[in-house]
Design an enzyme around this catalytic site. Structure first.
Site, short mmCIF file in Angstrom:
data_model
loop_
_atom_site.label_atom_id
_atom_site.label_comp_id
_atom_site.label_asym_id
_atom_site.label_seq_id
_atom_site.Cartn_x
_atom_site.Cartn_y
_atom_site.Cartn_z
N SER A 153 0.87 -1.18 0.00
CA SER A 153 0.00 0.00 0.00
C SER A 153 0.90 1.22 0.00
CB SER A 153 -0.85 0.01 1.27
OG SER A 153 -1.41 1.30 1.50
N TYR A 166 -2.81 -1.04 10.44
CA TYR A 166 -2.74 -1.24 8.99
C TYR A 166 -1.43 -0.70 8.41
CZ TYR A 166 -4.13 -1.12 4.07
OH TYR A 166 -4.18 -1.32 2.71
C1 BGC Z 1 -6.23 1.55 1.99
C2 BGC Z 1 -7.38 2.39 1.50
C3 BGC Z 1 -6.93 3.80 1.21
C4 BGC Z 1 -5.66 3.83 0.38
C5 BGC Z 1 -5.08 5.24 0.22
C6 BGC Z 1 -5.10 1.65 1.01
O1 BGC Z 1 -4.05 0.83 1.37
O2 BGC Z 1 -6.65 0.19 2.16
O3 BGC Z 1 -8.42 2.40 2.47
O4 BGC Z 1 -7.95 4.50 0.51
O5 BGC Z 1 -4.68 3.00 0.94
O6 BGC Z 1 -5.03 5.92 1.43
#
Ligand code: BGC
Length: 268
Positions: A153, A166
């Site tokens: 991410s 996360y």
């Molecule tokens: C998340 C999303 C978010 C995106 C950008 C992703 O890894 O799961 O919820 O919109 O990152 O912030």
């Protein structure tokens, strides 16, 4: 790119019955791979994707496993290998959010996200690497002995208030991916990651399902559009194919510029 760059190869995609995982599975199938669609809930969604891929002339099966459960992951690999003979490509995609302000982050929420997003990628990648090394290269289908793509991410780089579990899991994915790449390269295994930005999927519905939310999201995206799952699916095909044969240990950001500090376009 060749028309069917993954022809003759078998791929396993985790968390593949919705969102980004589904798009990766469908793009892999369109690129000629046989695809094992991992799922943990919503069997009917899995079956619909499997049927769709078959209708388009591809090969697919559904394989249930909680990616954070070692025995279930091993059983999932056994099922995929029974069906396809081997696995050539893993896309470790399964992931979730379970958000809370930091002072209200329970240990249960912390562990939930870390075990699925990080431990799950470890378990799935370890089984993939074991199979790649056991089997050795198959030069008739690929230069590499196997390919692992970790779904990371932008939050492997961008700190994210309210999402400590996360963001930490994705920071961990980055280091896991780089360490695996360094360690597995001598076995001709390629390990890379994709770091999606905001992609329109159920995980971030609240960021795009009202005009106001979408407007606010656009302040974070220089390209001025929300990403689509296929944006990630196409990148995954390239990283899984021999067209990226010299790409090792890299994170490919597919984020419309989200990591470019957009606030500095006018400030600073
Ligand atoms: C998340 C999303 C978010 C995106 C950008 C992703 O890894 O799961 O919820 O919109 O990152 O912030």
């Amino acid at each position: 790119m060749r028309e069917k760059p993954l022809a003759g190869q078998a791929a396993l995609v985790t968390g593949a019955n919705s969102g980004i995982g589904e798009a990766v599975a469908r793009c892999f199938a369109d690129a000629g791979a046989k695809v094992a669609i991992n799922w943990v809930a919503h069997e009917e969604a899995t079956n619909a994707i499997v049927e769709d891929i078959k209708k388009r002339g591809g090969e697919a099966i559904g394989v249930r496993a909680d990616v954070s459960n070692e025995a279930e992951v091993q059983a999932m690999y056994a099922a995929a290998i029974r069906a396809f003979g081997t696995v050539d490509i893993l896309c470790a995609n399964a992931g979730l959010q379970d958000d809370a302000p930091f002072t209200e982050m329970t240990l249960q929420k912390w562990n939930h996200v870390i075990t699925v997003n990080l431990t799950g990628q470890f378990l799935c990648a370890r089984e993939a690497a074991r199979e790649f090394i056991r089997r050795g290269p198959r030069p008739e289908v690929s230069k590499a002995a196997g390919k692992i793509i970790c779904m990371s991410s932008v939050h492997q780089e961008i700190p994210w208030a309210g999402h400590a579990n996360y963001a930490t899991s994705k920071g961990g994915v980055r280091m896991l991916m780089q360490t695996m790449a360094q360690e597995l390269a001598p076995h001709k295994i390629r390990v890379n990651a994709i770091a999606p930005g905001a992609i329109q999927t159920p995980i971030n519905r609240s960021a795009w399902d009202t005009p106001q939310a979408l407007r606010s999201l656009m302040t974070l995206i220089p390209d001025q559009r929300i990403g689509q799952p296929d944006d990630i699916g196409r990148a995954a095909v390239w990283l899984a194919s021999d067209d990226s044969d010299y790409v090792q240990g890299t994170t490919l950001f597919v984020d419309g510029g989200m990591t470019l500090f957009p606030g500095f376009a006018t400030g600073g």
